[in-house]
Design an enzyme around this catalytic site. Structure first.
Site, PDB file in Angstrom:
ATOM      1  N   GLY A 170      66.456  84.175 -31.619  1.00 14.55           N
ATOM      2  CA  GLY A 170      65.377  83.904 -30.977  1.00 14.55           C
ATOM      3  C   GLY A 170      64.441  85.097 -31.193  1.00 14.55           C
ATOM      4  N   THR A 171      63.972  84.370 -32.486  1.00 13.01           N
ATOM      5  CA  THR A 171      62.581  84.956 -33.613  1.00 13.01           C
ATOM      6  C   THR A 171      61.127  85.321 -32.409  1.00 13.01           C
ATOM      7  OG1 THR A 171      63.869  83.447 -35.551  1.00 13.01           O
ATOM      8  CG2 THR A 171      61.458  84.774 -35.702  1.00 13.01           C
ATOM      9  N   ARG A 172      60.439  84.559 -32.217  1.00 12.59           N
ATOM     10  CA  ARG A 172      59.511  84.557 -31.102  1.00 12.59           C
ATOM     11  C   ARG A 172      59.762  85.433 -29.687  1.00 12.59           C
ATOM     12  NH1 ARG A 172      59.170  78.195 -29.912  1.00 12.59           N
ATOM     13  NH2 ARG A 172      61.589  78.657 -29.266  1.00 12.59           N
ATOM     14  N   MET A 173      60.856  86.023 -29.642  1.00 15.12           N
ATOM     15  CA  MET A 173      60.982  87.421 -28.539  1.00 15.12           C
ATOM     16  C   MET A 173      60.613  88.612 -29.228  1.00 15.12           C
ATOM     17  SD  MET A 173      64.131  86.224 -26.927  1.00 15.12           S
ATOM     18  CE  MET A 173      64.082  87.625 -25.031  1.00 15.12           C
ATOM     19  N   ARG A 174      60.677  88.757 -31.094  1.00 14.73           N
ATOM     20  CA  ARG A 174      60.307  89.350 -31.773  1.00 14.73           C
ATOM     21  C   ARG A 174      60.983  90.987 -30.836  1.00 14.73           C
ATOM     22  NH1 ARG A 174      53.768  89.310 -31.687  1.00 14.73           N
ATOM     23  NH2 ARG A 174      54.124  87.046 -32.085  1.00 14.73           N
TER      24      ARG A 174
END
Length: 155
Positions: A13-17
């Site tokens: 979930g990298t884009r969720m930071r």
């Protein structure tokens, strides 16, 4: 034929930071994965397999009350690789429904329709046509047949 469900839940979930596994982020008071599991309960699957990876032990501990066959994806090498991890656990000749743990709003009616379509052919894929598909992968078609799936950066 029996139905088995494979839920893909290994992503970071990298884009969720966030350091929290993507599937544990909550929508309407429940983790994303719980929404998918709740919907799957309505289709009478023989077994439910969850492919886990990032912070896997935390994910598993969050669903102790669920009847799940947990399958670890040690290296996150994409969707196809995640599905391959489930192959040794699937019984021959069973139908298989593959779902994403980060798609919590998929309805039981949509799943039942997809299963019905799949029973009439070797493969059924649920897709959506969007005017603005930014950020999403793409399904490639030739006539009425799926010929590939590509990430947005490759589309």
């Amino acid at each position: 034929m029996a139905l088995e469900v494979v839920i893909l839940a290994a992503g970071k979930g990298t884009r969720m930071r966030s350091q929290k596994p993507k599937v544990l982020h909550e929508v309407a008071g429940q983790p994303l994965l719980q929404h998918v599991l709740n919907t799957v309960k309505g289709i009478n699957a023989k077994r439910v397999h969850v492919i886990y990876g990032h912070e896997g032990e935390l994910v598993k501990k969050s669903f102790l009350d669920e009847k799940i066959n947990w399958i670890e994806q040690i290296e996150q090498k994409g969707t196809g690789h995640a599905v391959l991890q489930a192959l040794p656990f699937l019984e021959a000749n069973n139908d298989v429904l593959i779902l994403y743990a980060d798609v919590p709003l998929l309805s039981l009616l949509s799943l039942l329709s997809l299963i019905e379509k799949g029973s009439q052919s070797a493969l059924a894929v649920l897709t959506a046509h969007l005017d603005e598909p930014f950020g999403l992968g793409r399904i490639l078609y030739e006539k009425d047949s799926v010929v590939g799936i590509v990430e947005e950066k490759d589309a």
